[in-house]
Write an enzyme that holds these catalytic residues in place. Structure first.
Site, PDB file in Angstrom:
ATOM      1  N   HIS A  59      19.384 -45.104  19.107  1.00  0.00           N
ATOM      2  CA  HIS A  59      18.581 -45.307  17.913  1.00  0.00           C
ATOM      3  C   HIS A  59      19.007 -46.521  17.096  1.00  0.00           C
ATOM      4  O   HIS A  59      18.695 -46.601  15.906  1.00  0.00           O
ATOM      5  CB  HIS A  59      18.574 -44.053  17.040  1.00  0.00           C
ATOM      6  CG  HIS A  59      17.315 -43.923  16.214  1.00  0.00           C
ATOM      7  ND1 HIS A  59      16.084 -44.313  16.661  1.00  0.00           N
ATOM      8  CD2 HIS A  59      17.114 -43.454  14.956  1.00  0.00           C
ATOM      9  CE1 HIS A  59      15.187 -44.080  15.723  1.00  0.00           C
ATOM     10  NE2 HIS A  59      15.781 -43.562  14.684  1.00  0.00           N
ATOM     11  N   SER A 108      21.027 -40.489   7.108  1.00  0.00           N
ATOM     12  CA  SER A 108      21.290 -41.924   6.910  1.00  0.00           C
ATOM     13  C   SER A 108      22.791 -42.192   6.904  1.00  0.00           C
ATOM     14  O   SER A 108      23.563 -41.387   6.407  1.00  0.00           O
ATOM     15  CB  SER A 108      20.691 -42.347   5.568  1.00  0.00           C
ATOM     16  OG  SER A 108      21.134 -43.649   5.242  1.00  0.00           O
ATOM     17  N   TYR A 164       8.946 -38.035  14.603  1.00  0.00           N
ATOM     18  CA  TYR A 164       9.823 -37.028  13.996  1.00  0.00           C
ATOM     19  C   TYR A 164       9.394 -35.589  14.284  1.00  0.00           C
ATOM     20  O   TYR A 164       8.235 -35.339  14.626  1.00  0.00           O
ATOM     21  CB  TYR A 164       9.862 -37.249  12.479  1.00  0.00           C
ATOM     22  CG  TYR A 164      10.707 -38.462  12.113  1.00  0.00           C
ATOM     23  CD1 TYR A 164      11.956 -38.303  11.538  1.00  0.00           C
ATOM     24  CD2 TYR A 164      10.266 -39.757  12.377  1.00  0.00           C
ATOM     25  CE1 TYR A 164      12.756 -39.397  11.212  1.00  0.00           C
ATOM     26  CE2 TYR A 164      11.050 -40.851  12.059  1.00  0.00           C
ATOM     27  CZ  TYR A 164      12.289 -40.664  11.485  1.00  0.00           C
ATOM     28  OH  TYR A 164      13.070 -41.738  11.183  1.00  0.00           O
ATOM     29  N   ASP A 166      29.862 -63.146  23.866  1.00  0.00           N
ATOM     30  CA  ASP A 166      28.820 -62.811  22.877  1.00  0.00           C
ATOM     31  C   ASP A 166      28.651 -61.320  22.675  1.00  0.00           C
ATOM     32  O   ASP A 166      27.918 -60.896  21.785  1.00  0.00           O
ATOM     33  CB  ASP A 166      27.494 -63.530  23.189  1.00  0.00           C
ATOM     34  CG  ASP A 166      26.819 -63.033  24.465  1.00  0.00           C
ATOM     35  OD1 ASP A 166      27.198 -61.978  24.995  1.00  0.00           O
ATOM     36  OD2 ASP A 166      25.878 -63.727  24.928  1.00  0.00           O
ATOM     37  N   SER A 203      31.240 -59.524  21.951  1.00  0.00           N
ATOM     38  CA  SER A 203      32.358 -59.168  21.090  1.00  0.00           C
ATOM     39  C   SER A 203      31.897 -58.963  19.652  1.00  0.00           C
ATOM     40  O   SER A 203      31.054 -59.720  19.153  1.00  0.00           O
ATOM     41  CB  SER A 203      33.426 -60.264  21.110  1.00  0.00           C
ATOM     42  OG  SER A 203      33.900 -60.470  22.418  1.00  0.00           O
TER      43      SER A 203
END
Ligand SMILES: *[C@@H]1O[C@H](CO)[C@@H](O)[C@H](O)[C@H]1NC(C)=O
Ligand SMILES: *[C@@H]1O[C@H](CO)[C@@H](O)[C@H](O)[C@H]1NC(C)=O
Ligand SMILES: *[C@@H]1O[C@H](CO)[C@@H](O)[C@H](O)[C@H]1NC(C)=O
Ligand SMILES: *[C@@H]1O[C@H](CO)[C@@H](O)[C@H](O)[C@H]1NC(C)=O
Ligand SMILES: *[C@@H]1O[C@H](CO)[C@@H](O)[C@H](O)[C@H]1NC(C)=O
Ligand SMILES: *[C@@H]1O[C@H](CO)[C@@H](O)[C@H](O)[C@H]1NC(C)=O
Ligand SMILES: *[C@@H]1O[C@H](CO)[C@@H](O)[C@H](O)[C@H]1NC(C)=O
Ligand SMILES: *[C@@H]1O[C@H](CO)[C@@H](O)[C@H](O)[C@H]1NC(C)=O
Ligand SMILES: *[C@@H]1O[C@H](CO)[C@@H](O)[C@H](O)[C@H]1NC(C)=O
Length: 736
Positions: free
Chosen positions: A146, A306, A532, A665, A667
């Site tokens: 996600h 969240s 959802y 890249d 990292s």
């Protein structure tokens, strides 16, 4: 309703209007290099061995699945401005295969927003070609972490195509091939091993973003729980027969939205960073994406959860947002955003990622409860528009054709919509309804009735042009590994929906006596995306999550019934008697691509691609940021970038007189920004955030890419590279 107009060549005015409208209105709130080395042994002590059970065969694998990091929309916020422009961290697919001698199950967690039906079907087709019936719809679960900074463009339903510039083949292929490759690696690794489970709680890393909806759940039910989000972290530890760790798989419920929609770099966000940290740890400093130990951090019932734990505030006034509708007195919904725990989104990502990593690592070290027993898998395709549920002795209820409510367009406090939609709306808005009716048609009375009290914004189940806007046929699936049940959910369940689901599945599994002490985990964003799934009570409030519960108020009841059916079949060992259900469509026609081919590249006069435009400084200290800018080509010209890198940070080894790559890249410490200018010139700016642990020495940064030019009438793609000046990293501020 969907127009019957035949689809032809190019874009019609209507399509353009539709996509513009959609891009304006949507606010959907909503991640791979493997050079498989032999796994390095893990130094943790052997779990205290009780009676020796028959080992499983276990395989783990990781593969890069990063697509073109330029111009492709990032999938999650549905923000039309958020198109890829570089790489923060790479996206990986992580596969775990377990075999009990008779049955085999596969669980994949990939750093992407969600698995789409199209990606699953393409992966299953590829597996069929390679392995025949060994891996199929019933025993393979694909789940997304996600991240909202993964690449989009891998959907076959119109709504998702519109929000991610269509079905983009160059984006689909690396994702599908990366997932398949992670399974290939796990497959070729298969060897006897053991699994141990543990669980614990993690605080200070998540909060409920729709507490008002949560509070609408029955009081007796709420009182059974201490918190309004699930804090548990469940960990499976995989070892070889010597007890050396080979992998870890965990589940924790939090949105991977620590990076906000202003970020344009491809990023695996907090969950990806947790994987990164544990893999760096266990693989003893190999470059990211390399080394045998595979650490998967899977999404769960994160629908209303969240990571931005300082909570929502009005960006203009600093005051809290309205509790009911998350709106600000001045500026409305747009101004209300959730932040934290860090000072900026990178620090927030780091803190949340580290918290999850530390908890999982601790649980991994303590995992001694061995998982034993047979494997099962149950899967069905369900027509979710057509499920009848007996809710009590006298009443049956039904699911609806898919539709999105007004509050869908409001978005969430993790990233809102651009227009004046507000969460919690149970009445339509004549202005927007009018525009909707004129452009895409009015929802039927039947659908309006079915979705009550949702005011319908888009009656997606009645919109079929050029292809259905939303799916009808949905995957429901459960895998069991001994007493661990993995429930693959085709979307985002809220906290309470997930709790009800876990309880229902546990009850069914334990009802026949074959299962005891079952650990049920929700694997979110699996197999197909249907937005959802709230509880019936949360749905009544019609915040973003309720408005995005597309099959109506009884969506959860329908899923509970279906998953109970799967669990019962497993408990009774009658999975083979489950009807397969209607096969989902695989659209060959009607897919569209709104992303034009990348044009030729230009460069400033008298320069070459790879030339340095802005040079590094001669000296830096640990903690500084090194930055260098190169004349660049469009990264889309680099084709399939999996297992490659746009960036290296190299240290000079004065014993061997050679440069050693210490970062790439993928990292965390590097950021590759691609900046598109006017007249087709572009720059690559590479940053290296020097960690305190970096040894003093001489360094350089290199950049690799490709540019396109016309040779006569033929486009030619040419590789280029650029190298910064050598700079020193030193502890002493005064170099001289
Ligand atoms: C949000 O709710 C408050 C009352 O709680 C109300 O004053 C305000 O007008 C609402 N805002 C919108 C945009 O509906
Ligand atoms: C995103 O994060 C940056 C800091 O990293 C902050 O400046 C910006 O306001 C944030 N934007 C939103 C919309 O949250
Ligand atoms: C799903 O069920 C509805 C209602 O029975 C039916 O109209 C529709 O054709 C079904 N969809 C598919 C793809 O079978
Ligand atoms: C069954 O559910 C309906 C709808 O929620 C409700 O009106 C009815 O009272 C319930 N009946 C019983 C016997 O609980
Ligand atoms: C949204 O904006 C439109 C156009 O300005 C206006 O007609 C409509 O009433 C507004 N809706 C709300 C809920 O403020
Ligand atoms: C819905 O029902 C009303 C009243 O029965 C009718 O006037 C209207 O035309 C219907 N709308 C649709 C889209 O069928
Ligand atoms: C490019 O090089 C040519 C030849 O050396 C020179 O005449 C010209 O001024 C240069 N242009 C720029 C923009 O530096
Ligand atoms: C590229 O870098 C040069 C030199 O700093 C600058 O003048 C130019 O505006 C940059 N182009 C873009 C697209 O950022
Ligand atoms: C090689 O590098 C190390 C570490 O930077 C330094 O201490 C040493 O003096 C160097 N040796 C030579 C021959 O430059």
């Amino acid at each position: 309703m969907g127009s019957k107009k035949s689809v032809c060549c190019g874009l019609s005015t209507r399509e353009v209007i539709l996509s513009l409208l959609f891009i304006l209105m949507t606010a959907v709130s909503v991640t791979l290099i493997t050079l498989m080395a032999t796994p390095t042994p893990d130094p943790t002590p052997h779990p205290t061995s009780g009676p020796q059970h028959k080992p499983y065969l276990i395989g783990v694998g990781r593969a890069d699945c990063t697509g073109p990091p330029a111009e492709v929309p990032l999938m999650g916020y549905a923000n039309s401005q958020q198109n890829a422009a570089g790489i923060h961290t790479r996206l990986f697919s992580r596969a775990f295969i377990i075999d009990d001698g008779k049955k085999r199950v596969v669980f994949v967690t990939a750093d992407v927003g969600m698995i789409s039906q199209r990606v699953r079907l393409e992966v299953l087709q590829a597996l069929q070609v390679k392995y025949g019936d060994l891996y199929g719809r019933d025993n393979v679960v694909l789940s997304g972490t996600h991240t909202h900074c993964g690449l989009g463009g891998y959907f076959q339903y119109t709504l998702f195509m519109l929000s991610s510039k269509g079905y983009i083949k160059t984006s689909v292929e690396p994702l599908v091939n990366g997932i398949v490759k992670s399974i290939d690696i796990a497959h070729s690794y298969m060897r006897p091993g053991r699994i141990y489970r543990s669980r614990g709680e993690l605080g200070d890393s998540s909060m409920n973003r729709s507490p008002h909806s949560y509070m609408n759940n029955p009081e007796e039910e709420r009182h059974r729980y201490k918190t309004n989000t699930d804090k548990q972290v469940v960990v499976l530890k995989f070892t070889d027969l010597d007890g050396d760790g080979i992998g870890m798989l965990s589940w924790f419920a939090v949105h991977a939205v620590s990076m906000n929609y202003t970020n344009l770099m491809v990023s695996s966000d907090n969950m990806g960073y947790a994987s990164y940290l544990l893999e760096q740890d266990k693989n003893h400093g190999e470059l990211p994406g390399q080394g045998g130990f595979v650490a998967g951090f899977s999404s769960s019932n994160l629908g209303d959860v969240s990571p931005n734990i300082k909570g929502p505030h009005c960006m203009n006034t600093g005051l809290p947002c309205d509790y009911l509708n998350s709106s600000c007195p001045v500026g409305g919904t747009k101004m209300c955003k959730a932040f934290g725990p860090g000072e900026d989104m990178f620090e927030s990502t780091r803190i949340i990622g580290e918290n999850i990593y530390k908890k999982a690592k601790d649980l991994y070290a303590k995992a001694t409860q061995e998982v034993t027993g047979f494997l099962h898998s149950a899967h069905q395709w369900v027509n979710m528009t057509d499920v009848t549920v007996q809710i009590n002795d006298t009443h049956t209820v039904r699911t609806c054709k898919p539709a999105l409510g007004h509050s869908f367009a409001a978005g969430t406090t993790d990233g809102g919509g651009d227009l004046n939609f507000t969460q919690g709306a149970v009445e339509g808005d004549p202005f927007w309804d009018g525009i909707r009716d004129a452009l895409v048609g009015e929802p039927s009375n039947e659908t309006q009735e079915c979705h009550q009290p949702k005011p319908i914004l888009f009656s997606t189940g009645e919109m079929n042009w050029p292809l259905p806007w939303h799916p009808q046929i949905v995957d429901v699936q459960i895998l069991t590994i001994g007493s661990v049940a993995v429930v693959a959910i085709p979307g985002e369940m809220t906290t309470m929906s997930g709790r009800r689901m876990r309880e229902a599945v546990k009850q069914e599994l334990q009802s026949e006596g074959a299962f005891q002490d079952v650990e049920v985990v929700i694997a979110g964003l699996s197999n197909i995306y249907t937005h959802y799934i709230t509880t019936f009570e949360e749905y009544q409030v019609q915040r973003y999550e309720g408005a995005s519960t597309i099959f109506g108020p009884h969506t959860l009841s329908a899923y509970l019934q279906k998953y109970r059916g799967l669990a019962k079949a497993i408990a009774q060992d009658k999975v083979s008697e489950l009807p397969v259900g209607p096969q989902p469509p695989f659209f060959e026609k009607g897919l569209f691509n709104l992303l034009a081919a990348a044009p030729v590249d230009r460069k400033p006069e008298n320069s070459s691609f790879g030339d340095v435009l802005e040079q590094v400084l001669p000296v830096y200290r640990q903690g500084d940021v090194v930055s260098v800018t190169f004349v660049a080509g469009n990264p889309r010209h680099s084709g399939d970038i999996r297992d490659k890198t746009f960036v290296t940070v190299e240290i000079y080894d004065n014993r061997t007189n050679s440069w050693d790559v210490v970062y790439n890249d993928a990292s965390w410490e590097t950021r590759f920004h691609w900046l598109k200018g006017s007249n087709r010139q572009s720059n690559s700016t590479v940053e290296w955030h020097i960690p305190p642990s970096a040894p003093s020495g001489s360094y350089r940064i290199r950049h690799f890419g490709h540019y396109k030019q016309m040779k006569g009438l033929r486009p030619v793609i040419t590789p280029y590279e650029g190298t910064s000046d050598v700079f020193r990293v030193t502890q002493s501020f005064y170099y001289y």
